[in-house]
Write a protein that holds these residues in place. Structure first.
Motif, PDB file in Angstrom:
ATOM      1  N   GLY A 168       0.820  -1.200   0.000  1.00 47.09           N
ATOM      2  CA  GLY A 168       0.000   0.000   0.000  1.00 47.09           C
ATOM      3  C   GLY A 168       0.852   1.245   0.000  1.00 47.09           C
ATOM      4  N   LEU A 169       0.207   2.397   0.228  1.00 52.03           N
ATOM      5  CA  LEU A 169       0.959   3.645   0.268  1.00 52.03           C
ATOM      6  C   LEU A 169       0.350   4.614   1.273  1.00 52.03           C
ATOM      7  CD1 LEU A 169      -0.571   6.227  -1.328  1.00 52.03           C
ATOM      8  CD2 LEU A 169       0.071   4.893  -3.329  1.00 52.03           C
ATOM      9  N   LEU A 170       1.222   5.476   1.788  1.00 57.69           N
ATOM     10  CA  LEU A 170       0.818   6.600   2.626  1.00 57.69           C
ATOM     11  C   LEU A 170       1.234   7.882   1.922  1.00 57.69           C
ATOM     12  CD1 LEU A 170       1.766   5.456   6.252  1.00 57.69           C
ATOM     13  CD2 LEU A 170      -0.536   5.845   5.352  1.00 57.69           C
ATOM     14  N   LEU A 171       0.365   8.868   1.980  1.00 55.95           N
ATOM     15  CA  LEU A 171       0.542  10.118   1.263  1.00 55.95           C
ATOM     16  C   LEU A 171       0.516  11.276   2.250  1.00 55.95           C
ATOM     17  CD1 LEU A 171       0.477  11.191  -1.782  1.00 55.95           C
ATOM     18  CD2 LEU A 171      -1.986  11.466  -1.420  1.00 55.95           C
ATOM     19  N   SER A 172       1.433  12.220   2.104  1.00 56.53           N
ATOM     20  CA  SER A 172       1.421  13.371   3.004  1.00 56.53           C
ATOM     21  C   SER A 172       0.177  14.217   2.769  1.00 56.53           C
ATOM     22  CB  SER A 172       2.679  14.225   2.804  1.00 56.53           C
ATOM     23  OG  SER A 172       2.678  14.829   1.529  1.00 56.53           O
ATOM     24  N   ALA A 173      -0.257  14.919   3.819  1.00 54.65           N
ATOM     25  CA  ALA A 173      -1.527  15.648   3.780  1.00 54.65           C
ATOM     26  C   ALA A 173      -1.516  16.826   2.808  1.00 54.65           C
ATOM     27  CB  ALA A 173      -1.887  16.132   5.181  1.00 54.65           C
ATOM     28  N   ASP A 174      -0.335  17.295   2.404  1.00 53.57           N
ATOM     29  CA  ASP A 174      -0.253  18.420   1.474  1.00 53.57           C
ATOM     30  C   ASP A 174      -0.158  17.956   0.021  1.00 53.57           C
ATOM     31  OD1 ASP A 174       2.263  17.352   1.724  1.00 53.57           O
ATOM     32  OD2 ASP A 174       3.295  19.261   2.019  1.00 53.57           O
ATOM     33  N   SER A 175      -0.525  16.719  -0.241  1.00 54.78           N
ATOM     34  CA  SER A 175      -0.530  16.174  -1.598  1.00 54.78           C
ATOM     35  C   SER A 175      -1.916  16.315  -2.223  1.00 54.78           C
ATOM     36  CB  SER A 175      -0.138  14.693  -1.572  1.00 54.78           C
ATOM     37  OG  SER A 175       1.173  14.512  -1.074  1.00 54.78           O
ATOM     38  N   VAL A 176      -2.020  15.985  -3.503  1.00 55.88           N
ATOM     39  CA  VAL A 176      -3.309  15.933  -4.181  1.00 55.88           C
ATOM     40  C   VAL A 176      -4.187  14.880  -3.501  1.00 55.88           C
ATOM     41  CG1 VAL A 176      -2.510  14.217  -5.865  1.00 55.88           C
ATOM     42  CG2 VAL A 176      -4.394  15.735  -6.465  1.00 55.88           C
ATOM     43  N   ASP A 177      -5.494  15.073  -3.539  1.00 57.29           N
ATOM     44  CA  ASP A 177      -6.421  14.118  -2.929  1.00 57.29           C
ATOM     45  C   ASP A 177      -6.297  12.742  -3.576  1.00 57.29           C
ATOM     46  OD1 ASP A 177      -7.428  15.967  -1.199  1.00 57.29           O
ATOM     47  OD2 ASP A 177      -9.334  16.257  -2.252  1.00 57.29           O
ATOM     48  N   LEU A 178      -6.340  11.697  -2.760  1.00 54.22           N
ATOM     49  CA  LEU A 178      -6.339  10.340  -3.294  1.00 54.22           C
ATOM     50  C   LEU A 178      -7.539  10.091  -4.201  1.00 54.22           C
ATOM     51  CD1 LEU A 178      -5.266   8.280  -0.146  1.00 54.22           C
ATOM     52  CD2 LEU A 178      -4.077   8.295  -2.357  1.00 54.22           C
ATOM     53  N   ASP A 179      -8.675  10.740  -3.891  1.00 55.22           N
ATOM     54  CA  ASP A 179      -9.883  10.502  -4.679  1.00 55.22           C
ATOM     55  C   ASP A 179     -10.167  11.626  -5.682  1.00 55.22           C
ATOM     56  OD1 ASP A 179     -10.761  12.457  -2.894  1.00 55.22           O
ATOM     57  OD2 ASP A 179     -11.858  11.039  -1.652  1.00 55.22           O
ATOM     58  N   HIS A 180      -9.126  12.350  -6.079  1.00 57.63           N
ATOM     59  CA  HIS A 180      -9.263  13.317  -7.166  1.00 57.63           C
ATOM     60  C   HIS A 180      -9.678  12.549  -8.431  1.00 57.63           C
ATOM     61  CE1 HIS A 180      -8.109  16.148 -10.319  1.00 57.63           C
ATOM     62  NE2 HIS A 180      -7.940  17.087  -9.413  1.00 57.63           N
ATOM     63  N   PRO A 181     -10.622  13.071  -9.220  1.00 58.76           N
ATOM     64  CA  PRO A 181     -11.083  12.330 -10.401  1.00 58.76           C
ATOM     65  C   PRO A 181      -9.962  11.886 -11.341  1.00 58.76           C
ATOM     66  CG  PRO A 181     -12.541  14.179  -9.987  1.00 58.76           C
ATOM     67  CD  PRO A 181     -11.388  14.325  -9.033  1.00 58.76           C
ATOM     68  N   LYS A 182      -8.940  12.720 -11.530  1.00 60.24           N
ATOM     69  CA  LYS A 182      -7.842  12.348 -12.430  1.00 60.24           C
ATOM     70  C   LYS A 182      -6.956  11.260 -11.824  1.00 60.24           C
ATOM     71  CE  LYS A 182      -7.538  16.733 -14.948  1.00 60.24           C
ATOM     72  NZ  LYS A 182      -6.681  17.908 -15.289  1.00 60.24           N
TER      73      LYS A 182
END
Length: 259
Positions: free
Chosen positions: A137-151
């Protein structure tokens, strides 16, 4: 059949184009047959589904699954569907899913830690590649693009539902936690003096990659056990972060297969 783009449901779903609304409604959009089918295969509940009569005729079996799974199903005109979609020509179906349906990762052997990833296409490609290599899996920092962004969803090519992932409010704390659990942290840096294939990936490993333009922050870099580079010929400054992630993931997979 819904025929007006001014319908309250249409307006509500269209708002999900924006990150603020996705957070407030706790919903996100799935656009297209491929993503909706992937959600069904992953046994995810669908909140609202809007589809056209033509789509119903072309996909009778999937439509039957959706009827059993969706809380609300509306047949709409192609014009109404275009009003909801983020794409220019949607293929006939759009659904909403609860944000809480994403599974957080539990790392065992190989995972990704991503800092300040801004491009949704890059993130979606990383998700697709991580799923293909069998990463945990992966963890993403909070200042990144949303995981559920349409693109992001579209670029993941249906693999979004296969990979456990979450946004972390404190990535340094996550790194410290997993180091204490025996994971090695491998960071990608253009100035590193070690090539990425020289690391022993047979032990539990988390790969740390940074922003497309600025790379990793010094604070996170300092927490890594190893810093590695991807060698480039003279005159080439860097690789796309999704390409870098793919190289490291497949090298780790190769080494683990040999062991």
């Amino acid at each position: 059949m819904l025929t007006s783009s001014q319908n309250p449901l249409v307006k509500q779903m269209r708002k999900l184009h924006r990150a603020k609304e996705r957070r407030e409604q706790q919903l996100f959009l799935l656009e297209g047959t491929h993503l909706v089918e992937a959600a069904c295969l992953a046994d995810r509940a669908l909140v609202t589904v809007c589809l056209t009569p033509d789509w119903q005729l072309r996909h009778p079996e999937l439509c039957q699954q959706i009827e059993q799974r969706a809380q609300r199903l509306e047949v709409v005109t192609p014009e109404v569907l275009r009003a909801i979609a983020t794409t220019v020509e949607p293929d006939g179906i759009i659904a909403t899913v609860e944000r809480s349906s994403t599974t957080a990762p539990a790392f065992h052997q190989l995972g990704l830690l991503l800092e300040t990833i801004q491009d949704p296409g890059n993130l979606g490609t990383i998700i697709r590649t991580a799923a293909a290599t069998g990463a945990d899996g992966l963890l993403l920092s909070a200042d990144s693009v949303d995981l559920d962004h349409p693109k992001v969803l579209r670029a993941s090519a249906g693999q979004w539902f296969r990979l456990p992932m979450a946004t972390s409010p404190d990535l340094p704390a996550e790194i410290s936690h997993y180091r204490q659990q025996g994971f090695q942290i491998v960071a990608t840096l253009p100035t590193a003096d070690r090539n990425y294939w020289d690391v022993d990936f047979s032990q539990p490993t988390l790969l740390l990659l940074g922003n497309e333009g600025g790379g990793l922050s010094p604070d996170l870099t300092a927490l890594a056990d190893h810093s590695v580079q991807i060698p480039l010929v003279a005159g080439v400054e860097s690789l796309n972060v999704a390409i870098a992630a793919a190289l490291l993931l497949y090298e780790a997979k190769r080494q683990q297969a040999v062991d």
